[in-house]
Design a protein around this motif. Structure first.
Motif, PDB file in Angstrom:
ATOM      1  N   LEU A 171       0.804  -1.217   0.000  1.00 64.02           N
ATOM      2  CA  LEU A 171       0.000   0.000   0.000  1.00 64.02           C
ATOM      3  C   LEU A 171       0.839   1.270   0.000  1.00 64.02           C
ATOM      4  O   LEU A 171       0.307   2.374  -0.141  1.00 64.02           O
ATOM      5  N   ALA A 172       2.145   1.135   0.164  1.00 64.25           N
ATOM      6  CA  ALA A 172       3.027   2.309   0.210  1.00 64.25           C
ATOM      7  C   ALA A 172       3.119   2.962  -1.165  1.00 64.25           C
ATOM      8  O   ALA A 172       2.977   2.299  -2.197  1.00 64.25           O
ATOM      9  N   PRO A 173       3.344   4.263  -1.214  1.00 63.47           N
ATOM     10  CA  PRO A 173       3.451   4.959  -2.509  1.00 63.47           C
ATOM     11  C   PRO A 173       4.708   4.557  -3.268  1.00 63.47           C
ATOM     12  O   PRO A 173       5.699   4.129  -2.674  1.00 63.47           O
ATOM     13  N   VAL A 174       4.657   4.691  -4.576  1.00 62.62           N
ATOM     14  CA  VAL A 174       5.833   4.462  -5.411  1.00 62.62           C
ATOM     15  C   VAL A 174       6.676   5.729  -5.364  1.00 62.62           C
ATOM     16  O   VAL A 174       6.460   6.679  -6.132  1.00 62.62           O
ATOM     17  N   ALA A 175       7.596   5.760  -4.452  1.00 58.16           N
ATOM     18  CA  ALA A 175       8.445   6.931  -4.226  1.00 58.16           C
ATOM     19  C   ALA A 175       9.630   6.496  -3.380  1.00 58.16           C
ATOM     20  O   ALA A 175       9.675   5.362  -2.884  1.00 58.16           O
ATOM     21  N   TYR A 176      10.588   7.394  -3.242  1.00 57.25           N
ATOM     22  CA  TYR A 176      11.773   7.094  -2.436  1.00 57.25           C
ATOM     23  C   TYR A 176      11.757   7.866  -1.123  1.00 57.25           C
ATOM     24  O   TYR A 176      11.247   8.991  -1.055  1.00 57.25           O
ATOM     25  N   GLU A 177      12.292   7.245  -0.098  1.00 56.35           N
ATOM     26  CA  GLU A 177      12.538   7.904   1.188  1.00 56.35           C
ATOM     27  C   GLU A 177      13.938   8.512   1.113  1.00 56.35           C
ATOM     28  O   GLU A 177      14.934   7.796   1.002  1.00 56.35           O
TER      29      GLU A 177
ATOM     30  N   ILE B  46      12.800  12.022  -5.938  1.00 52.78           N
ATOM     31  CA  ILE B  46      12.083  11.359  -4.851  1.00 52.78           C
ATOM     32  C   ILE B  46      10.833  10.651  -5.354  1.00 52.78           C
ATOM     33  O   ILE B  46      10.511   9.544  -4.912  1.00 52.78           O
ATOM     34  N   GLU B  47      10.126  11.242  -6.294  1.00 56.41           N
ATOM     35  CA  GLU B  47       8.871  10.670  -6.797  1.00 56.41           C
ATOM     36  C   GLU B  47       9.077   9.848  -8.069  1.00 56.41           C
ATOM     37  O   GLU B  47       8.136   9.567  -8.799  1.00 56.41           O
ATOM     38  N   SER B  48      10.292   9.411  -8.338  1.00 52.62           N
ATOM     39  CA  SER B  48      10.582   8.648  -9.552  1.00 52.62           C
ATOM     40  C   SER B  48       9.853   7.303  -9.558  1.00 52.62           C
ATOM     41  O   SER B  48       9.833   6.592  -8.550  1.00 52.62           O
ATOM     42  N   PRO B  49       9.264   6.911 -10.701  1.00 48.96           N
ATOM     43  CA  PRO B  49       8.633   5.594 -10.801  1.00 48.96           C
ATOM     44  C   PRO B  49       9.613   4.438 -10.695  1.00 48.96           C
ATOM     45  O   PRO B  49       9.198   3.282 -10.526  1.00 48.96           O
ATOM     46  N   LYS B  50      10.916   4.738 -10.766  1.00 47.44           N
ATOM     47  CA  LYS B  50      11.923   3.688 -10.596  1.00 47.44           C
ATOM     48  C   LYS B  50      11.797   3.007  -9.238  1.00 47.44           C
ATOM     49  O   LYS B  50      12.254   1.877  -9.063  1.00 47.44           O
ATOM     50  N   ALA B  51      11.170   3.684  -8.277  1.00 48.24           N
ATOM     51  CA  ALA B  51      11.028   3.115  -6.938  1.00 48.24           C
ATOM     52  C   ALA B  51      10.217   1.826  -6.950  1.00 48.24           C
ATOM     53  O   ALA B  51      10.316   1.015  -6.030  1.00 48.24           O
ATOM     54  N   GLY B  52       9.405   1.623  -7.998  1.00 46.03           N
ATOM     55  CA  GLY B  52       8.597   0.414  -8.088  1.00 46.03           C
ATOM     56  C   GLY B  52       9.115  -0.600  -9.077  1.00 46.03           C
ATOM     57  O   GLY B  52       8.604  -1.724  -9.133  1.00 46.03           O
ATOM     58  N   THR B  53      10.131  -0.225  -9.854  1.00 43.25           N
ATOM     59  CA  THR B  53      10.624  -1.138 -10.893  1.00 43.25           C
ATOM     60  C   THR B  53      12.141  -1.283 -10.915  1.00 43.25           C
ATOM     61  O   THR B  53      12.659  -2.289 -11.388  1.00 43.25           O
ATOM     62  N   GLY B  54      12.854  -0.282 -10.432  1.00 45.89           N
ATOM     63  CA  GLY B  54      14.307  -0.276 -10.535  1.00 45.89           C
ATOM     64  C   GLY B  54      14.998  -0.522  -9.219  1.00 45.89           C
ATOM     65  O   GLY B  54      14.485  -1.238  -8.341  1.00 45.89           O
TER      66      GLY B  54
ATOM     67  N   CYS C 158      18.669   7.245  -1.116  1.00 46.41           N
ATOM     68  CA  CYS C 158      17.246   7.105  -1.414  1.00 46.41           C
ATOM     69  C   CYS C 158      16.859   5.631  -1.350  1.00 46.41           C
ATOM     70  O   CYS C 158      17.476   4.807  -2.025  1.00 46.41           O
ATOM     71  N   MET C 159      15.857   5.314  -0.538  1.00 50.78           N
ATOM     72  CA  MET C 159      15.356   3.948  -0.402  1.00 50.78           C
ATOM     73  C   MET C 159      13.896   3.903  -0.829  1.00 50.78           C
ATOM     74  O   MET C 159      13.106   4.766  -0.448  1.00 50.78           O
TER      75      MET C 159
ATOM     76  N   PRO D  28      11.906  16.979   1.417  1.00 48.27           N
ATOM     77  CA  PRO D  28      10.706  16.479   0.740  1.00 48.27           C
ATOM     78  C   PRO D  28      10.762  16.753  -0.753  1.00 48.27           C
ATOM     79  O   PRO D  28      11.553  17.577  -1.217  1.00 48.27           O
ATOM     80  N   SER D  29       9.909  16.061  -1.501  1.00 47.27           N
ATOM     81  CA  SER D  29       9.922  16.207  -2.954  1.00 47.27           C
ATOM     82  C   SER D  29       9.458  17.588  -3.399  1.00 47.27           C
ATOM     83  O   SER D  29       9.874  18.085  -4.446  1.00 47.27           O
ATOM     84  N   GLY D  30       8.570  18.208  -2.630  1.00 45.53           N
ATOM     85  CA  GLY D  30       8.056  19.519  -2.993  1.00 45.53           C
ATOM     86  C   GLY D  30       6.972  19.478  -4.050  1.00 45.53           C
ATOM     87  O   GLY D  30       6.540  20.523  -4.548  1.00 45.53           O
ATOM     88  N   LEU D  31       6.490  18.283  -4.416  1.00 46.55           N
ATOM     89  CA  LEU D  31       5.469  18.158  -5.450  1.00 46.55           C
ATOM     90  C   LEU D  31       4.059  18.114  -4.881  1.00 46.55           C
ATOM     91  O   LEU D  31       3.085  18.183  -5.629  1.00 46.55           O
TER      92      LEU D  31
END
Length: 452
Positions: A33-39, A125-133, A153-154, A393-396
């Motif tokens: 349920l966590a967002p696709v983003a980096y900490e 921070i909000e890169s979609p790579k967090a869910g695929t890369g 970034c995790m 923070p991402s600022g988005l």
């Protein structure tokens, strides 16, 4: 303006292959349920005379060797997500970047800028790579003065801020030769097994934060311990006689943000009648039985506090925060135990989504990591402790605040993201400025003089 030069980029893999029986790592429901983003996290290390033997090349070798050893114990960190159900632990590795920053570290720390700090991170921070890369990326930033900033970034699919803290502390221990000093606990998926949660996934990502909006501004506010004491006294009431430092600061930020939004809304439309603040809480010690402090995963819950336009006094907001936290603690202890815990989580996300997205509500989200970040000031890779630790923070997303501990006392540092119009009003709020300083220097006068 800082000028960056990427020196090299490579992949760091575990020093020992992951055993076959550990190749398939199940995500917990909360990870799903966590967002696709980096900490994100950046640790800043000033140059000192003891660093003379640590050239940039030697530092990099030192860091990569200890990182490789650490990945053997934190093997999912070197894997890749598979269909939001599991992590394939085939030792794909961690992306490791080395960069040169052509400016003085003291220049950056004299007045930290969110946009400049984000350049110290290895990925958006909000890169979609967090869910695929890559699930973990590291960037070493070498400053002209000899200072160093380590950006990490995790993926939020892997864990929360506390999980990242555990990893970094273990990495530093490995660098100093204590590889078994801190071992991770990967049992979260047994407590909260993965489920088919496709219908709830978007709710989980979006329900706590206002959707992405153009024209957001992120600024830093520091509440020193001496000022927080006075704020706690002002926020105390018969309902909450001794507010915590977090409650007092959160309530003040909430109050001033709502006031700023109300003034902006009056120029265009009727202001919202109700404000809802959602706040993240670590559930490791709130569930029964407790989870260990070293548990890896998104072990975060959220509680909501609400107030209408006539209930925005500081004391009332603190009381609402205390009430929300108490209800959340009882919720974790009573409803998240046993086999029904996962079902209850799914239902709560769906219910909150219906409530939060009402047009007559102003949403505000606050995430806190006061204890998680306090320990990071002890992280020593071999050249001393960091002078500053920051979670930019991402600022988005607007109407978001992130609170962490300051280095030397019980102060609080807050990164606040609002719309441009709201921020212009917020940062001039005299009640806020009575207790907070807008973006002060991170450096002490002595450190600033010696470093230059």
């Amino acid at each position: 303006m800082m000028k960056f030069e990427v020196i090299r980029s490579e992949t760091v893999k575990p020093s020992s292959p992951t055993p076959h029986y550990l190749k398939h790592f199940k995500l917990s429901l909360l990870d799903q349920l966590a967002p696709v983003a980096y900490e994100p996290l950046v640790l800043f290390y000033p140059y000192n005379d003891r660093d003379i033997t640590f050239t940039p090349a030697k530092r990099s070798l030192w860091m990569k060797k200890s990182l490789s050893e650490t990945l053997t114990r934190f093997y999912p960190f070197a894997g890749r997500i598979k269909e939001n159900i599991s992590i394939k632990c085939h030792d794909d590795g961690v992306e490791y970047v080395e960069a040169r920053v052509h400016c003085l570290l003291t220049t950056l720390l004299a007045q930290p800028d969110a946009e400049a700090l984000r350049q110290l991170l290895p990925v958006e921070i909000e890169s979609p790579k967090a869910g695929t890369g890559p699930l973990l990326l590291v960037q070493e930033n070498f400053f002209d003065c000899g200072g160093l900033a380590i950006g990490v970034c995790m993926s939020r699919k892997l864990g929360d801020a506390a999980s990242l803290s555990t990893f970094i502390m273990s990495w530093a221990a490995s660098a100093l030769g204590f590889s078994q000093a801190l071992l991770p606990d990967f049992n979260a998926s047994f407590r909260f097994p993965p489920m088919d949660c496709s219908s709830a996934h978007n709710s989980a990502v979006d329900h706590i934060i206002e959707k992405r909006t153009n024209g957001c501004v992120t600024k830093r506010f520091v509440f020193y311990a001496s000022k927080i004491g006075a704020l706690q006294t002002k926020a105390a009431s018969a309902n909450v006689k001794q507010p915590t430092n977090s409650e007092a600061v959160t309530a003040l930020i909430w109050r001033c943000a709502v006031a700023a939004a109300s003034r902006s809304s009056l120029l265009h439309k009727s202001p919202p009648k109700l404000s809802v603040l959602s706040q993240s809480v670590d559930i490791r010690k709130r569930v029964v039985p407790h989870l260990s402090d070293d548990s890896i995963g998104n072990l975060v819950g959220y509680f909501a506090a609400q107030a209408n336009e006539s209930e925005l006094e500081l004391q009332g907001l603190v009381a609402q925060l205390r009430k929300g936290l108490k209800e959340a603690s009882n919720y974790c202890a009573e409803r998240l135990k046993g086999s029904d815990g996962s079902r209850v989580i799914i239902e709560s996300f769906k219910e909150s989504d219906d409530f939060i997205h009402r047009d007559d509500i102003m949403n505000f989200h606050v995430c806190t990591g006061l204890s998680d970040y306090k320990v990071l000031y002890e992280v020593n890779f071999g050249w001393g402790r960091p002078s500053w630790v920051s979670n930019i923070p991402s600022g988005l997303n607007r109407n978001v605040a992130s609170l962490v501990s300051t280095r030397e006392d019980d102060g609080i540092e807050a990164w606040v993201t609002l719309s441009e119009g709201d921020m212009a009003t917020f940062e001039q709020d005299q009640e806020l400025l009575a207790f907070a300083v807008v973006n002060p220097s991170v450096l002490e006068p002595i450190a600033l003089t010696s470093a230059l």
